[in-house]
Structures are given as structure tokens and as C-alpha cells.
Design a protein around this motif. Structure first.
Motif, short mmCIF file in Angstrom:
data_model
loop_
_atom_site.label_atom_id
_atom_site.label_comp_id
_atom_site.label_asym_id
_atom_site.label_seq_id
_atom_site.Cartn_x
_atom_site.Cartn_y
_atom_site.Cartn_z
N ASP A 209 0.81 -1.22 0.00
CA ASP A 209 0.00 0.00 0.00
C ASP A 209 0.84 1.27 0.00
O ASP A 209 0.46 2.28 0.60
CB ASP A 209 -0.95 0.00 1.20
N ALA A 210 1.99 1.23 -0.66
CA ALA A 210 2.77 2.45 -0.83
C ALA A 210 2.13 3.29 -1.93
O ALA A 210 1.74 2.77 -2.98
CB ALA A 210 4.21 2.12 -1.18
N ARG A 265 -0.28 -3.65 -8.60
CA ARG A 265 -0.70 -2.27 -8.32
C ARG A 265 -2.21 -2.15 -8.30
O ARG A 265 -2.93 -2.97 -8.88
CB ARG A 265 -0.10 -1.32 -9.36
N ARG A 266 -2.68 -1.10 -7.61
CA ARG A 266 -4.11 -0.79 -7.56
C ARG A 266 -4.32 0.69 -7.81
O ARG A 266 -3.50 1.51 -7.40
CB ARG A 266 -4.70 -1.16 -6.19
N GLU A 267 -5.41 0.99 -8.49
CA GLU A 267 -5.81 2.39 -8.67
C GLU A 267 -7.00 2.66 -7.76
O GLU A 267 -8.00 1.95 -7.80
CB GLU A 267 -6.16 2.67 -10.13
N ILE A 268 -6.88 3.69 -6.94
CA ILE A 268 -7.91 4.06 -5.97
C ILE A 268 -8.52 5.40 -6.39
O ILE A 268 -7.80 6.38 -6.58
CB ILE A 268 -7.32 4.17 -4.54
N PHE A 269 -9.85 5.43 -6.54
CA PHE A 269 -10.57 6.66 -6.87
C PHE A 269 -11.34 7.12 -5.62
O PHE A 269 -11.98 6.31 -4.95
CB PHE A 269 -11.54 6.44 -8.04
N LEU A 270 -11.28 8.41 -5.35
CA LEU A 270 -11.97 9.00 -4.20
C LEU A 270 -13.11 9.88 -4.71
O LEU A 270 -12.88 10.79 -5.52
CB LEU A 270 -10.99 9.84 -3.36
N LEU A 271 -14.32 9.60 -4.26
CA LEU A 271 -15.49 10.37 -4.66
C LEU A 271 -15.98 11.16 -3.46
O LEU A 271 -16.76 10.65 -2.64
CB LEU A 271 -16.61 9.46 -5.19
#
Length: 774
Positions: A209-210, A265-271
Motif C-alpha cells: 500500500d505504498a 498495483r491498484r488504482e484508488i478513486f476518491l469520490l
């Protein structure tokens, strides 16, 4: 004087003449060589009409060579002009492209860079592509080498990279034999949909989770560039739910959606603002911008809005007007009640795993519901995650647990049940010895015997499914096995159905239990017969199969190697796709009540798997079904079995002393009477301790130990090993209701021992003991 000039004109070496002619071109060179030859010949002949003719021919050839040289020079100038024009046009096209383009050689040396590349990458100051990319990539060498190698093999290569300046897409196309055209696109050059997504706060997470990257919207939201998730959220991040995100103005509730990327890897979107009393940002425009499957639902479950990834996951071009229950199933309770609890905020609503209603393939999704408000009404945002792989792994685990549970149940039942069946069928055999076919009780005794055998077959099927039955593998040729079985199979299928066999003439041998393999083939043929009540054809096809790479099918992986394939093909009604994955489960049947037990295919499955093979099924409704068996080909030397010794019959009487050790009194009583009837002297013991006490008499001679395996106190192999220390010449017969493999390794250490599975008949017991004495 003329002769001297002529000699001086001709080069002194033939090699020099040839090289000089070649420099003029192939056609002109040949003409020059011919002209020189004629001229030299003219100087060597006496003056006269012949000399003048030779001079005339040589001069003509010389003028022709000069004319060819002039034409070639003009053509070269024209081709060079064309190449320059094409190169200039190509350069103009590259220069006009707003995306950085670089033409480089195989080694990476720069040949040309357009204006965008010179401006963005400083390509005018670098001599190699790696040097030009050092301002945007920390170590471009390995990336360029990997992409160039891929482009050499496939013609092109594309990679998306995350850099300190944002996302970067690098593509390369092979241009001729020694050149590559590279295209470097930054995040500002993304397609419109991706550019819209960049307007939403987005982070890229690596292992542990870096935080590897934050776009401008995320940095503006958080107020800084963070390195770890702990700085972003005090509690562990929960994708698909509302999380409190740390901002300069304090915690801000945001809906978090995640998308799995490559290389862990992961892509995180914040709504931000998707919470109980706030309106989502920019209305609902973010739906189509997000690459994560999303649905907007009413409190009653009607789908009001969906984005493209959600429609692709659901396998539908449009879901407008449908309800969530129309596209998903398998919650275990009313979907309407579940949605109502989420819309009203009652209790704790967890993410649920549901099955997508689609016919082409089986898809599972994890659905997380989040409540928000629109026009004073509660609406729900459903975040969908593809959970097909997870559910597949779960199904494999459940299947293995089911197999283990049934195996334990079957093993326990088999031990006790087989003891009862041994006593029932054994005493029935004793009664049949005193009643012939004319006796009024003979029919009743035969009914008891037959039903005992049916019960034993049922236990055997359970053991086969759980792969805990006793197999007797041998090297067999399937062509011979099927030839011997054809008569029985023809009787099974009846007159309406034709049975055809097709064999590979070079079919390899396999190692399997012949009797159990015949049972598998009969089960498959009977199922094909039942699928064609109006008649048809059943084909059995055998062939050699060589796999050069692993074959992945139906949650199984067949390793490369040589196999023997057996296919049983029918043209029956077929099996529905939703039932196809359950056909090998015990007690599952597609037949009507009373027509099948549901153990035929599960038995076949267990036998094939225990043999080390594989079984697959393909079926189409209305067209038919094909079962395929794969067995490892036997590559060793095929040895023909030697003739077995003659066994004891009802008229053959044995002789010898047998020590019978059995804790079950009914089984011990039957076995003792059966052996005594055949002429053996029987010593009985109820336990291993009693048997060892009997053997303390040194004067007592014992030929055979007949013992149960599992007994209270010392077990069968345990007391036999002790007894053999003083009586090494004794032979051993182990009896058990468990499968032989449960103690096969221990039995292998005991010399002159054999295994007799329960239930056994009177003749089987006496024949086994008699064989040990031979």
C-alpha cells in the motif's frame, strides 16, 4: 605506334579490368569488356578488312556502354530525388504530430526526433533514446530493451508507466529492418474518457500500500503528496464503502472505489460528497468517467444509471428499466429487503457475493451498497467487483472439503456396514450350501444374497467417489478391453441404439484397474442410452494425445505429456449449462425420480481421478454430449500376466492351521465355519492380545494368520509383526472394511501378506487362504 598505344590502353591485369567494369554497373560493364576484347583482337590481326570490322564492332559496343552509363546516372539522380522527397514528406508528417515521436536504430541511436520530442524530451541534446528519456524515467534502459525485444518479435509493443510527472504511455512500431518509431504520450494526451477520470482524485498504490502516484485532483483534495495510506486514512481503507479521508479541513467522507492493475498495483478513486446528506460532485457525471463498474439504484432496486464497465460485467448492452434482481441472483434472501435496509440505513449492510444472470459464462460479483441523497430521496450506489476468480477458488476448496467429508463418512460407514454385510452374505452362503434350487427357501435366500450385494455395491460407489476404494491396477490395452466389453454394452443399449467403436491403430497402453474401468465405460454408455429414448448412435473413440503445453479445463490442469483419450459421444438431449458443472456431484441426477441414483457419474469421476486420469464433459442442448477420459500413457514395458494358480472350488478341500483374529463376533463365526467346511483347522481369537497369547505355545504350528486390520488395542499389522519374529514362515491374510490404501504402506513391509476387502463371500475367503498355502 598504334599497336603500342593499344597495349598501353589495356589494363595489365584481368582482375583490374573486371573491377573497373563492375564500377560502371552490370550492363555497362559487360559492354565495356566486350568492346575492349574486340579492340584488343583488332590490334593483334594483320591490317585489312577483318581488322576494320573488329574496330567497328568494338567502337559500337563502347558507344553503347557509354549510353547505358548515362542512362543509369540519370535514373540514380531521379531515385535519389524521390527518396529525398519521401524523406522530406515523412519528416514533415512527424514534425506536425503534437505527440513526441522518435525514429531510432536498433541500438537506440537517434535518427530523427520531431519538434514535440525535441521540446518535451530534449531529444536534440541526446544521442540515444535512453538519454532522451532520462528526464521523465529514472532508468529507461530496461524498459526500452524489453519493448524493443517485443517489437522485434511481434512488430509493436505498448506499455503504460507511472512516473513522477504522471502517467506515461510508450509505444513502439517496427519501421523497416533496422529502425523503430517510438511514440511517447503523457497523461495530457489521454483519450477524453481517461482525461475525465483524471479529474477525479486518483492514487496508484504499489505493494504494501505504498502510494506511487497522486494526480492533481488527489493532491488538491489531500493538500499534499502522501507516501503511505496511513497518512490518507486513519483506519484501513475499505474499497466500495465510504471512508473518512484526511484533508486540510478535517476528515471528509469519500466513496472509495478500487481497480486492480498490473504488477500488484491498484488504482484508488476518491469520490468526495457521496455520503448521507450530500450531493455527488458534478451530478452523476463521474459514472462514465470511472473505470470501475457502478450502478445507481433506487431504494426499490430499479437501475437508474449504469456505466460501461458495469454493463460489460453484466453482459448486457443496456440495463435501463431493469431491477437488480433481474440481473443478479443468489443472495439467499430477498434482494428487495436487502436494498431496503441499505436505503433506510438499518443495521449493518455488508458487501454480498451474487451471481450474474448471463447465459454465455458464469460470472460472480461482489456488490457493495452506499447510500446517498438526491432530491430528498435516498438512492444507492452499487460498486461491483468481479469475484469470478475468487468464487472459482472457493468452489474448488468447497469441492475438496466435500470430497474429504464424503470420504470420511464413506470410510466410517464402509467399515461398520461392510462388517454387517460380510456377516449377512456369509451366513446366507452357509444356508445356500444346504438348500438347492428345488428348496422352497432357495428363492428367499437368493433375494437376501442379491440385496446384500447391491448394498455392497452402493458402499463401493461411495468409496469410488471419495477415491478411497481398493484398486488393482494393471497394464491394459483399451482396444482389447472394449472388444471384450462390446457384447455386454450392446445388450445394455438395446436394439434402438447403434454402438460403434473407433480405435487409433497405434493406441498406447494404460495402467488402470480393468474391472473399475469397465464400470466407468458402462456408466457412461448407460447415460448416453438414457439420453436417446427414441434411438440413435453412441460412438466410443480412442486415440493418442500428446500435450506440448498445460491444458487448463474445468478447474483442472493437465500437464504436458502423452495421454490416451477415450470419448463417449451421443446425439441425445444434452445437458443444460447450469447443470453441467454439477453432473459429477453425488446424488445429483438429471433423470426423473426413481430412474437414477445420481452415483453413476460420481463413481466414474472417482475411479478416473484415483487412477490418475481426468474426465471432462461437453454438451449442447438438443445436440448431444461428449464425455472425454484422459489417462497417462504407459511408457514402460508391457508384460503379459502369468497364468494364475488354480483356486479352490466348492469341491476342493484345504488343509492347514488358520489363526482367525476378528473382533466382530458375527464375522468371526461365519469365517470360522466357512474355513472349517473347507477342511482347515481354525483357531479363533477375539483380539490381538488373545492371538499373541495363543502363539506363546511353541509347540503350536500355524500356517496362516487371517486377521482384521482395525481392532481395539493392538491393530492387525501390529500384532502380526510381533508374531512373525518367532514364526517367520507364516502367511498372512488381512481383512478390512476400509480401503487397502489406508494401510497399504504398512502391509507392504509385511512379507507374504495379501489383502481381502470386506464384504467377501465364502468362496472368496477360502480361495484366498488356499492361495496363500500354495
Amino acid at each position: 605506334m598504334k599497336r603500342g598505344l593499344g597495349v598501353a590502353f589495356i589494363p595489365h591485369s584481368g582482375g583490374q579490368l573486371y573491377q573497373a567494369a563492375l564500377r560502371l554497373g552490370p550492363r555497362a560493364g559487360v559492354l565495356v569488356l566486350a568492346a575492349v576484347l574486340f579492340a584488343g583482337t583488332a590490334m593483334l590481326v594483320p591490317p585489312g578488312q577483318g581488322q576494320r570490322l573488329l574496330w567497328l564492332v568494338g567502337a559500337t559496343l563502347g558507344f553503347a556502354a557509354l549510353w547505358v552509363v548515362m542512362i543509369n546516372a540519370r535514373l540514380k539522380r531521379h531515385a535519389s530525388g524521390q527518396r529525398q522527397a519521401v524523406a522530406s514528406l515523412a519528416q514533415e508528417m512527424l514534425e506536425a504530430d503534437p505527440v513526441p515521436l522518435v525514429l531510432a536504430e536498433v541500438e537506440g541511436r537517434l535518427v530523427h526526433a520531431n519538434a514535440a520530442a525535441r521540446r518535451v524530451l530534449a531529444a536534440d541534446r541526446a544521442t540515444t533514446l535512453a538519454g532522451a528519456l532520462r528526464e521523465v524515467l529514472a532508468n529507461p534502459g530496461p524498459i526500452l530493451f524489453r519493448m524493443e525485444t517485443r517489437a522485434l518479435a511481434k512488430g509493436a509493443s505498448v506499455e503504460d508507466l507511472v512516473t513522477r510527472g504522471g502517467h506515461l504511455r510508450i509505444s513502439v512500431h517496427r519501421s523497416g529492418a533496422d529502425h523503430f518509431l517510438w511514440r511517447i504520450e503523457k497523461s495530457a494526451d489521454q483519450p477524453p474518457r481517461e482525461a475525465e477520470a483524471q479529474a477525479l482524485p486518483m492514487l496508484t498504490l504499489g505493494r504494501r500500500d505504498a502510494v506511487l502516484f497522486m494526480n492533481a485532483a488527489a493532491r488538491d483534495l489531500v493538500g499534499e503528496r502522501v507516501r503511505t495510506l496511513e497518512r490518507l486514512c486513519a483506519t484501513p481503507l475499505r474499497p466500495g464503502e465510504v471512508n473518512d479521508i484526511a484533508t486540510p479541513d478535517g476528515p471528509l467522507p469519500c466513496l472509495v472505489v478500487a481497480r486492480e492493475g498490473s504488477a500488484g498495483r491498484r488504482e484508488i478513486f476518491l469520490l468526495p460528497g457521496v455520503d448521507g446528506g450530500l450531493r455527488p460532485p458534478d451530478g452523476w457525471a463521474f459514472f462514465d468517467a470511472l473505470p470501475v463498474p457502478l450502478l445507481k439504484l433506487s431504494a426499490q432496486g430499479q437501475i437508474q444509471l449504469s456505466n460501461r464497465p458495469a454493463r460489460e460485467l453484466l453482459g448486457a448492452e443496456s440495463v435501463a428499466g431493469a431491477t437488480l434482481g433481474d440481473v443478479l441472483e443468489g443472495l439467499g434472501r430477498s434482494i428487495t429487503d436487502w436494498l431496503g435496509d441499505a436505503a433506510a440505513g438499518r443495521g449493518t449492510v455488508h458487501a454480498e457475493f451474487l451471481r450474474v444472470r448471463r447465459d454465455d459464462r458464469e460470472v460472480f460479483v461482489q456488490v457493495a451498497l452506499n447510500r446517498t441523497m438526491e432530491a430528498d430521496e435516498a438512492v444507492l450506489i452499487a460498486v461491483l467487483s468481479d469475484a469470478t476468480e475468487l468464487k472459482t477458488l472457493e468452489a474448488q476448496f468447497v469441492q475438496s472439503q466435500k470430497m474429504q467429508a464424503i470420504g470420511q463418512l464413506a470410510g466410517g460407514v464402509a467399515h461398520d456396514f461392510n462388517n454387517l454385510l460380510t456377516a449377512i452374505s456369509g451366513h446366507c452362503d452357509l444356508l445356500l450350501l444346504r438348500h438347492d434350487q428345488g428348496d422352497p427357501d432357495f428363492g428367499d435366500l437368493m433375494q437376501i444374497n442379491q440385496n446384500a450385494n447391491r448394498a455392497a455395491a452402493l458402499v463401493s460407489q461411495l468409496l469410488a467417489y471419495s477415491r478411497k476404494q481398493t484398486l488393482r491396477p494393471e497394464v491394459i490395452d483399451l482396444r482389447d478391453t472394449l472388444a471384450d466389453l462390446t457384447h455386454l454394452l450392446n445388450r445394455l443399449v438395446g436394439e434402438k441404439i447403434a454402438l460403434s467403436l473407433s480405435h487409433d491403430p497405434t493406441l498406447a497402453a494404460i495402467r488402470a484397474d480393468k474391472r473399475q474401468l469397465e464400470q466407468v465405460l458402462m456408466n457412461l454408455v448407460v447415460n448416453s442410452r438414457d439420453a436417446m429414448p427414441m434411438g440413435g448412435e453412441i460412438r466410443i473413440v480412442t486415440q493418442n494425445l500428446t500435450l506440448t503445453e498445460p491444458l487448463c479445463r474445468d478447474r483442472a490442469v493437465v500437464q504436458p505429456g502423452r495421454y490416451v483419450s477415450v470419448q463417449v459421444i451421443d446425439a441425445g438431449a444434452g445437458i443444460a449449462p447450469d447443470k453441467l458443472q454439477k453432473v459429477f456431484e453425488p446424488f445429483f441426477t438429471t433423470k426423473r425420480t426413481g430412474e437414477g441414483t445420481g452415483l453413476g457419474l460420481s463413481t466414474a469421476y472417482g475411479i478416473v481421478k484415483q487412477t490418475g486420469g481426468f474426465i471432462f464433459v461437453d454438451s449442447t442442448l438438443g445436440e448431444g454430449t461428449c464425455f472425454q477420459l484422459l489417462f497417462p500413457a504407459y511408457l514402460g514395458e508391457v508384460r503379459h500376466p502369468s497364468e494364475a494358480p488354480r483356486l479352490a472350488t466348492s469341491e476342493t478341500r484345504g488343509s492347514g492351521v488358520v489363526l482367525l483374529v476378528e473382533d466382530e463376533a458375527p464375522v468371526r463365526a461365519f469365517a470360522s465355519r466357512a474355513l472349517q467346511l473347507r477342511g482347515f483347522t481354525v483357531l479363533e481369537a477375539e483380539s490381538a492380545e488373545d492371538a499373541l497369547e495363543i502363539l506363546e505355545d511353541a509347540a503350536l504350528h500355524v500356517d496362516v494368520f487371517v486377521t482384521d486390520v482395525v481392532m481395539p488395542g493392538i491393530d492387525g499389522p501390529g500384532w502380526v509383526r510381533r508374531a512373525l519374529t518367532t514364526r517367520p514362515e507364516a502367511r498372512v491374510v488381512f481383512m478390512s472394511g476400509y480401503a487397502e490404501e489406508t494401510f497399504g504402506d504398512r502391509q507392504a513391509c509385511i512379507p507374504h501378506s495379501v489383502f481381502l476387502p470386506k464384504p467377501f463371500s465364502l468362496n472368496e475367503l477360502t480361495e484366498t487362504v488356499q492361495r496363500q498355502l500354495m
